[in-house]
Design an enzyme around this catalytic site. Sequence first.
Site, PDB file in Angstrom:
ATOM      1  N   LYS A  15      -7.905  65.347 -21.387  1.00 19.25           N
ATOM      2  CA  LYS A  15      -8.963  64.933 -22.323  1.00 19.25           C
ATOM      3  C   LYS A  15     -10.345  65.189 -21.727  1.00 19.25           C
ATOM      4  O   LYS A  15     -11.232  65.735 -22.364  1.00 19.25           O
ATOM      5  CB  LYS A  15      -8.842  63.444 -22.689  1.00 19.25           C
TER       6      LYS A  15
ATOM      7  N   ARG B 133      -8.834  52.479 -26.791  1.00 20.76           N
ATOM      8  CA  ARG B 133      -7.513  52.460 -26.146  1.00 20.76           C
ATOM      9  C   ARG B 133      -6.627  51.373 -26.737  1.00 20.76           C
ATOM     10  O   ARG B 133      -5.449  51.287 -26.382  1.00 20.76           O
ATOM     11  CB  ARG B 133      -7.679  52.206 -24.644  1.00 20.76           C
TER      12      ARG B 133
ATOM     13  N   ARG C 225      -5.089  65.704  -8.599  1.00 21.52           N
ATOM     14  CA  ARG C 225      -6.479  65.780  -9.073  1.00 21.52           C
ATOM     15  C   ARG C 225      -7.482  65.395  -7.992  1.00 21.52           C
ATOM     16  O   ARG C 225      -7.296  64.451  -7.231  1.00 21.52           O
ATOM     17  CB  ARG C 225      -6.654  64.843 -10.278  1.00 21.52           C
TER      18      ARG C 225
ATOM     19  N   ARG D 144      -9.148  59.897  -6.815  1.00 16.16           N
ATOM     20  CA  ARG D 144      -9.430  58.595  -7.415  1.00 16.16           C
ATOM     21  C   ARG D 144      -8.398  57.578  -6.946  1.00 16.16           C
ATOM     22  O   ARG D 144      -7.210  57.895  -6.849  1.00 16.16           O
ATOM     23  CB  ARG D 144      -9.376  58.703  -8.941  1.00 16.16           C
TER      24      ARG D 144
ATOM     25  N   ARG E 267      -0.531  52.988 -15.002  1.00 20.70           N
ATOM     26  CA  ARG E 267      -1.427  53.485 -16.054  1.00 20.70           C
ATOM     27  C   ARG E 267      -0.620  54.082 -17.208  1.00 20.70           C
ATOM     28  O   ARG E 267      -0.962  53.890 -18.370  1.00 20.70           O
ATOM     29  CB  ARG E 267      -2.385  54.546 -15.480  1.00 20.70           C
TER      30      ARG E 267
HETATM   31  P1  AMP Z   1      -9.956  56.888 -17.428  1.00 17.69           P
HETATM   32  O1  AMP Z   1     -10.997  57.558 -16.596  1.00 17.69           O
HETATM   33  O2  AMP Z   1     -10.178  57.074 -18.921  1.00 17.69           O
HETATM   34  O3  AMP Z   1      -8.555  57.218 -17.013  1.00 17.69           O
HETATM   35  O4  AMP Z   1     -10.135  55.311 -17.183  1.00 17.69           O
HETATM   36  C1  AMP Z   1      -9.982  54.731 -15.912  1.00 17.69           C
HETATM   37  C2  AMP Z   1      -9.778  53.233 -16.034  1.00 17.69           C
HETATM   38  O5  AMP Z   1     -10.929  52.630 -16.671  1.00 17.69           O
HETATM   39  C3  AMP Z   1      -8.612  52.798 -16.923  1.00 17.69           C
HETATM   40  O6  AMP Z   1      -7.383  52.816 -16.219  1.00 17.69           O
HETATM   41  C4  AMP Z   1      -9.045  51.391 -17.320  1.00 17.69           C
HETATM   42  O7  AMP Z   1      -8.880  50.476 -16.252  1.00 17.69           O
HETATM   43  C5  AMP Z   1     -10.539  51.558 -17.535  1.00 17.69           C
HETATM   44  N1  AMP Z   1     -10.883  51.956 -18.916  1.00 17.69           N
HETATM   45  C6  AMP Z   1     -11.457  53.125 -19.330  1.00 17.69           C
HETATM   46  N2  AMP Z   1     -11.611  53.130 -20.661  1.00 17.69           N
HETATM   47  C7  AMP Z   1     -11.128  51.947 -21.109  1.00 17.69           C
HETATM   48  C8  AMP Z   1     -10.994  51.359 -22.409  1.00 17.69           C
HETATM   49  N3  AMP Z   1     -11.375  52.003 -23.507  1.00 17.69           N
HETATM   50  N4  AMP Z   1     -10.451  50.110 -22.485  1.00 17.69           N
HETATM   51  C9  AMP Z   1     -10.068  49.443 -21.389  1.00 17.69           C
HETATM   52  N5  AMP Z   1     -10.150  49.934 -20.141  1.00 17.69           N
HETATM   53  C10 AMP Z   1     -10.676  51.183 -19.998  1.00 17.69           C
END
Ligand code: AMP
Length: 219
Positions: free
Chosen positions: A13, A88, A128, A161, A172
């Site tokens: 994404k 989400r 990554r 990360r 996740r």
């Molecule tokens: P991502 O970079 O999108 O994989 O997000 C990394 C982490 O940020 C996720 O595993 C969540 O802990 C938090 N996070 C990001 N976006 C959201 C969201 N829309 N709702 C809740 N937690 C989020």
Amino acid sequence: MNLVLLGPPGAGKGTQAKVLNEGLRLPHISTGDILRDSVKKQTKFGLEVKKIMESGALVPDDLINKIIEERLAQPDTENGFILDGFPRTKQQAIKLDEILKKHPAGAIDLVLYFDSTLKVIIERLSGRLVCRNCGANFHIKNVPPKKDRICDFCGGELYQRQDDKEETIKNRIKVYEESISPLIEYYEKQNKIRKINADFSAQEVYKVLMKLFKDEHLL
Ligand code: AMP
């Protein structure tokens, strides 16, 4: 054009959002990036969410909804935006529709559902590398940087990360699988979901997206 990119972590994404951001001149809004930035700056909020993010769990809806409301109030979103990692949960999707009722860009046009197999997701996430400085993504095998652990674009340091470590990846994915069905159902009812095979390479997925936008008369 107002887009939502939906799909498991590692489905690509963020990669597509970055390319679309350049091609379509629409802001790429990644809630994950916003949260990581708060953690990096050690703001009060950042300290609050750090542990949650490291465990792979979701940040509570009310906190994340507030963040997105503030971000969508910025003038650069007036002609459209690309949402990556938000919503989400169904509650976040409902809140988003509510915010957009009063937003100059209007409602969501399309929800792009990046469908990817578990094998590919794990392979992508565990290899990554992310630039600490500009956020660019690389992959140990698939997209290696020219110099070891150095960003090709800005010379920043590349790191893995914390939540891309194996144990957290599993959590996740579990969290994603638990929360995705109501969201898909929510957008199916609005006839906005379009499923994309995200196991393909970034270039191939990009071509599919461009064709889709043309077919949908969005370009
Ligand atoms: P991502 O970079 O999108 O994989 O997000 C990394 C982490 O940020 C996720 O595993 C969540 O802990 C938090 N996070 C990001 N976006 C959201 C969201 N829309 N709702 C809740 N937690 C989020």
